[in-house]
Design a protein around this motif. Structure first.
Motif, PDB file in Angstrom:
ATOM      1  N   HIS A   1      45.700 105.096 -32.187  1.00 40.30           N
ATOM      2  CA  HIS A   1      45.055 104.085 -33.025  1.00 40.30           C
ATOM      3  C   HIS A   1      46.002 102.930 -33.325  1.00 40.30           C
ATOM      4  O   HIS A   1      45.634 101.771 -33.218  1.00 40.30           O
ATOM      5  CB  HIS A   1      44.528 104.731 -34.307  1.00 40.30           C
ATOM      6  N   GLN A   2      47.263 103.260 -33.675  1.00 40.82           N
ATOM      7  CA  GLN A   2      48.250 102.192 -33.907  1.00 40.82           C
ATOM      8  C   GLN A   2      48.382 101.322 -32.665  1.00 40.82           C
ATOM      9  O   GLN A   2      48.325 100.091 -32.714  1.00 40.82           O
ATOM     10  CB  GLN A   2      49.625 102.810 -34.183  1.00 40.82           C
ATOM     11  N   LEU A   3      48.574 101.994 -31.520  1.00 41.18           N
ATOM     12  CA  LEU A   3      48.796 101.268 -30.271  1.00 41.18           C
ATOM     13  C   LEU A   3      47.589 100.404 -29.918  1.00 41.18           C
ATOM     14  O   LEU A   3      47.732  99.259 -29.486  1.00 41.18           O
ATOM     15  CB  LEU A   3      49.068 102.275 -29.147  1.00 41.18           C
ATOM     16  N   SER A   4      46.379 100.946 -30.143  1.00 46.02           N
ATOM     17  CA  SER A   4      45.179 100.204 -29.760  1.00 46.02           C
ATOM     18  C   SER A   4      45.055  98.922 -30.572  1.00 46.02           C
ATOM     19  O   SER A   4      44.692  97.865 -30.034  1.00 46.02           O
ATOM     20  CB  SER A   4      43.938 101.080 -29.949  1.00 46.02           C
ATOM     21  N   VAL A   5      45.354  99.010 -31.875  1.00 42.99           N
ATOM     22  CA  VAL A   5      45.285  97.793 -32.691  1.00 42.99           C
ATOM     23  C   VAL A   5      46.341  96.788 -32.223  1.00 42.99           C
ATOM     24  O   VAL A   5      46.062  95.592 -32.047  1.00 42.99           O
ATOM     25  CB  VAL A   5      45.479  98.136 -34.186  1.00 42.99           C
ATOM     26  N   GLY A   6      47.547  97.278 -31.966  1.00 43.45           N
ATOM     27  CA  GLY A   6      48.593  96.376 -31.488  1.00 43.45           C
ATOM     28  C   GLY A   6      48.204  95.707 -30.186  1.00 43.45           C
ATOM     29  O   GLY A   6      48.362  94.483 -30.026  1.00 43.45           O
ATOM     30  N   LEU A   7      47.669  96.497 -29.266  1.00 39.12           N
ATOM     31  CA  LEU A   7      47.269  95.935 -27.976  1.00 39.12           C
ATOM     32  C   LEU A   7      46.126  94.952 -28.132  1.00 39.12           C
ATOM     33  O   LEU A   7      46.079  93.921 -27.450  1.00 39.12           O
ATOM     34  CB  LEU A   7      46.838  97.061 -27.029  1.00 39.12           C
TER      35      LEU A   7
END
Lengths: 364, 364, 364
Positions: free
Chosen positions: B166-172
């Motif tokens: 979830h963190q990575l998806s928002v960052g991406l």
């Protein structure tokens, strides 16, 4: 000594040399202060790498074309090699492998991307030697394939393959070094006209006298080796304290530190609209790591390491290296560049960095 | 209203608008007749998408070059976005992801392939702007890489990575939208001469007056949103009744329905030997989905979804999207096309469609 | 018979025909001597394959352009097909699949690489028809994708997919054969000007009279079929005795034996600076295996095999085939070659061969 001092006065990056003694003092006084030692050793390695690079080029300039090219090609990534040897001796194979894969990714995405971006901010469209870049990207692609096949095969097979991996890694290491030698024969001897414009040397700087250059080469290598030990010992502790995953440290931080000097040359070439130089440094350095540094480390692990090292990489690293080299092949295929091409390469690098930064520990 | 009525009289595809009221009546009278509602809503969405596309282009034509390009780029895949938002609100994340991946595949393989085939049946060999296509294929490749790396990393790691994803998806998502903005700056402002011939608008149709265009845009978007809800509610039931796997429905059917209007433009361009237009629509639309629609959906899921949505795709979809973008990059590299190139692109699409059609349920 | 005897006297490779009767005698006298029978049948198949190839070309030369091209395209890999059918009848599906994947890899890496190397040792830089090579590499890439997608999907899905795989394999086989037919229509009829210079025939040899050619074709096919049975029966035992893994035998040995005759033509073309011929044979043969031989074997398995064969490959083979076709696409993109390009292709092939050789048994 005079040209050395003149160089230091001239080049602000070399003022960081002041950190070299600081590292040694600090590692005596506060051997437990990992984050401090990590930061100090990074600051000390960067100017030493720049000196190494300049000394190598000076020796190369004196010894004539073919021998000089050979020297440049062999010692061009000396900093990376020395750091990796320090990690190898400490048995930190995960760090060694991450820094190999990371150096390939950093050179093909970050160094190339930032060169395109910096050059593109000053020049509307930049052209570069398409044949040379294509050939180098091709070499890099093939080298990467050779490096990554064992990991790919291992992933698709669930059995214990330790013995197989060691045999295969040694075989591949010998094969890669042979290919590297043949590649030098090709680019320095039989077909050097294709590589003419992508020379490694920075034409702006005068070469040093041979004696000084050799002495610098020897002395600075020793200094880098000593500081690398501090760096390798402190890096994991610092990563923990700074909340960075070991994957991120090995893949991103070590790769950027080791390549700092070459990046400075590549970026300056791009600003001067000599993009051939930048592309040559970035792709040449990446293929040197894949074809020379990595196999040398495998073979050295039998001599100086606590145990043999194989070429089995973490699958995520395999994917990243593969994407990076394929991106470089696609992007350099056109022989033209503009700022947005650089932006996108940097973006892919950011995607990788972000992924590794957020990845919870114990992932390697 | 007059140009709108003229358009409807002129364009047989718009006669399908008659199905719009039928959908609403049917969804009241027979809310359980999934297959019927599914078929009706497909028939109703196609002409609405064509109207949306024409209205967007009319507004773009009135507001001048840069702003118009921005509009076209942002609203060009409005139909896909509205359908996906309906699925997002219903919490059908598998359907949302399948339709994102499916839209990229359908645009790069089906839309491009059918354009090449239709154009090639009329013209022996067709040429198109190689530089433009190469740049767009490059953008698409890099965007796809950015989109797919998290899935690749997750596949190679067996731990529970929900929070990380979830963190990575928002960052991406933030990164991709920034890249998309920079891409617009590049193609509409700093380097627009490269994209000149690949304009989105169909030169054959006269633009509507601004008021009518804006009113159509607003009104039709509401209609698409309402019908999308019927579509999303009925699609799984219909798939079951028709014996189609959910993967097939999301990946193939939704993608083809959402892109029907753009396909009509691309095919007509190819028949008129204006292949630049077709390639521009197909690759531009695919990269817009990857760089804009997908990240917007991730961010929107925090606001309107029942739970956050990540960018973790089914591995089979990752492989298909990767192959599709690489195929597009290889094929458009030459700047020439003939009927067989289109046939082969369609064949790869058929391979994917066949695989998904035959795949037993519960596969996603 | 006279031209046949003249040919045999002229061509030292054909002297190996003496081994044909030896194989039959040996298989009667020592049916358990696997290594001996394996070696003898290899030595006997090589000259028979050369005769088959020459006879096919002679028939093709007599029957005119389009029909001749069709013949060449259909019977060009007759040796591989006959060997694979023998393995199919014996139910050795692992061997069949390994030899399909191995033939694609051997043609694109070994045959192409050795052609580049042999040509490059004699000529500084060689140019070849870039458009033709690019088109053929594109076809091959798309064919490979079609062939490999089911394996990729199956890898990413842990369920039992046997029934699905059989359905899909038949569907894909039909699709691939249709694509192959359309490809022939394209290259022999509608767009044959693109393929003009990449003709299969070796211009240096005079064609035989039609009667002799047809009789040779029929007689030699029967001989190859008989010897293939000895070969297939002995190959696993020989592999065990020689300490080779079955993967290595299927992938490397069978592929090199089956392609020996074509390799001789390709290498001779490269030495004569007719690299178009070499590239055409190598890539054409690889795509023929992927688009014609493989699907025919799938369909034949329903008629002559003990059970249906699917298109599910060992994941390691999938990776290798994918890398091989991508390497071919990248390398042939420039239309130029030098000795080092060949060296690197051979190196990648060596990486694969080394991996398979060292891989412990039970890996397939």
């Amino acid at each position: 000594m005079k040209p050395l001092l003149a160089e230091i006065r001239h080049n602000p990056m070399l003022w960081l040399l002041a950190f070299v003694p600081v590292v040694f003092v600090a590692s005596r006084l506060a051997p437990e202060a990992d984050t401090l030692l990590f930061a100090l050793s990074v600051l000390a390695i960067v100017p030493l790498a720049a000196l190494l690079s300049h000394a190598t080029e000076s020796v190369a300039a004196k010894t004539g074309d073919a021998a000089g090219g050979l020297l440049n090609a062999t010692l061009g990534n000396l900093t990376e090699l020395v750091i990796a040897i320090a990690a190898l001796r400490a048995g930190q194979y995960t760090l060694v492998k991450a820094s190999i894969a990371g150096a390939i990714v950093a050179n093909t995405l970050f160094m190339l991307g930032a060169s395109f971006l910096l050059g593109g901010l000053k020049h509307h469209v930049q052209e570069y030697n398409r044949a040379g870049a294509r050939l180098q990207a091709g070499l890099l692609f093939l080298a990467t394939v050779a490096l990554l096949v064992p990991s790919a095969v291992a992933v698709s097979d669930s059995r214990d393959l330790t013995a197989f991996m060691h045999q295969l890694s040694v075989g591949l290491a010998v094969l890669l070094i042979a290919a590297y030698g043949l590649g030098l024969l090709f680019s320095l001897k039989t077909h050097r006209e294709f590589f003419a414009s992508a020379e490694h040397g920075d034409a702006g700087e005068a070469p040093w006298p041979l004696g000084l250059a050799l002495a610098t080469l020897a002395g600075v290598t020793v200094l880098v080796a000593l500081i690398s030990e501090v760096f390798v010992e402190s890096v994991q502790g610092a990563a923990l304290e700074l909340g960075m995953s070991p994957a991120f440290v090995g893949f991103i931080v070590v790769a950027l530190v080791g390549g700092a000097a070459e990046m400075a040359s590549a970026f300056s070439g791009a600003r001067k609209n000599r993009l051939d130089l930048s592309v040559g440094i970035a792709l040449g350095s990446a293929s040197q790591i894949a074809l020379f540094v990595a196999p040398v480390l495998v073979l050295l692990s039998y001599v100086i390491g606590p145990a043999p090292m194989d070429l089995l990489f973490w699958p995520g690293a395999v994917v990243m290296v593969f994407i990076a080299t394929m991106t470089a092949a696609l992007v350099t295929n056109s022989g033209r560049s503009a700022w947005f091409v650089g932006t996108l390469l940097l973006m892919v690098f950011t995607v990788f960095a972000m992924t590794l930064y957020l990845l919870p520990p114990r992932a390697q």
